[in-house]
Motif scaffolding. Sequence first.
Motif, short mmCIF file in Angstrom:
data_model
loop_
_atom_site.label_atom_id
_atom_site.label_comp_id
_atom_site.label_asym_id
_atom_site.label_seq_id
_atom_site.Cartn_x
_atom_site.Cartn_y
_atom_site.Cartn_z
N ALA A 47 88.23 44.10 62.77
CA ALA A 47 87.49 44.91 63.75
C ALA A 47 86.05 45.10 63.31
O ALA A 47 85.13 45.07 64.13
CB ALA A 47 88.18 46.25 63.94
N GLN A 51 86.09 41.79 66.05
CA GLN A 51 87.29 41.45 66.82
C GLN A 51 87.86 42.71 67.48
O GLN A 51 87.98 43.75 66.84
CB GLN A 51 88.35 40.81 65.91
CG GLN A 51 89.64 40.42 66.60
CD GLN A 51 89.45 39.39 67.71
OE1 GLN A 51 88.50 38.61 67.68
NE2 GLN A 51 90.33 39.40 68.68
N HIS A 52 88.24 42.60 68.75
CA HIS A 52 88.70 43.77 69.49
C HIS A 52 90.17 43.71 69.87
O HIS A 52 90.84 44.75 69.90
CB HIS A 52 87.86 43.94 70.76
CG HIS A 52 88.28 45.08 71.62
ND1 HIS A 52 88.27 46.40 71.19
CD2 HIS A 52 88.74 45.12 72.90
CE1 HIS A 52 88.70 47.19 72.15
NE2 HIS A 52 89.00 46.45 73.20
N ARG A 79 88.94 51.98 69.73
CA ARG A 79 90.35 51.64 69.57
C ARG A 79 90.57 50.18 69.97
O ARG A 79 90.10 49.74 71.01
CB ARG A 79 91.21 52.54 70.45
CG ARG A 79 92.71 52.34 70.26
CD ARG A 79 93.48 53.26 71.20
NE ARG A 79 94.92 53.21 70.95
CZ ARG A 79 95.75 52.32 71.50
NH1 ARG A 79 95.27 51.39 72.32
NH2 ARG A 79 97.03 52.34 71.22
N PRO A 80 91.30 49.42 69.15
CA PRO A 80 91.58 48.03 69.53
C PRO A 80 92.41 47.95 70.80
O PRO A 80 93.08 48.91 71.20
CB PRO A 80 92.38 47.48 68.33
CG PRO A 80 92.06 48.40 67.19
CD PRO A 80 91.84 49.74 67.81
N GLU A 81 92.38 46.79 71.40
CA GLU A 81 93.26 46.47 72.52
C GLU A 81 94.50 45.82 71.92
O GLU A 81 94.40 44.77 71.27
CB GLU A 81 92.55 45.53 73.48
CG GLU A 81 93.35 45.15 74.71
CD GLU A 81 92.54 44.21 75.60
OE1 GLU A 81 91.82 44.71 76.50
OE2 GLU A 81 92.61 42.99 75.38
#
Length: 241
Positions: A47, A51-52, A79-81
């Motif tokens: 992240a 990178q998401h 917040r990541p997906e």
Amino acid sequence: MTMIGNNLQAVQERIRRACEAAGRAPGSVRLLAVSKTFGPEAVREAAAAGQHAFGENYLQEGVAKIEALDAPPEPLRPRPEWHCIGPVQSNKTRLVAAHFDWLHSVDRLKIAQRLSEQRGAEQAPLQICLQVNIDGGPSKSGVAPDEVLALAREVALLPRLCLRGLMTIPEPQPDFEAQKQVHLRARALFDAVRAAGLPGADQFDTLSMGMTGDLEAAIHAGSTMVRVGTAIFGGRSYPAA
């Protein structure tokens, strides 16, 4: 830059080159970083490198990772997906509905119905891909190609779900051309479903196919999302059965 950051950069360059060779815009293909068996700190590192979206195959491991990265004192922000890309048993759908943003592996109406019932009204709709056993692999999950449209018609009507596309995991093929031919079958099926005029057809835009070993062939065939783990995080160590 960290090892994971360097690896991400190398994978993005592979995607860029594959898109260029296929006459496609690089932004037309999303990268899903498959973080199964790697801990929360590996996700933090990825992240931090930009990178998401992250994919998890093992449901309970994924939920524990999501909760760890959401927890104080240092919740991961943004917040990541989170994408669940592994098989889901009907008694585990509540975990997917509560914690994930996407599920790529729906192959039965019963699973979709349970997810629809269990997704919270306060949550965004759960993004759904139907998993297709595109080449009839005997060890692979997925709905048969000739049954996809009927399942898509049912899933598209369910509340609190958004049908986004198809996902495939074909059997390994010996070379680029053989890989591409299998992926082209998935692309043709995707196009047929998209042309069928289902409710919400304007959001049916995702063809999740291609991994570390075949992402170039998948992109040539029309993939919009490649799922890459080893080339980003390194080799995996699996616990003994």
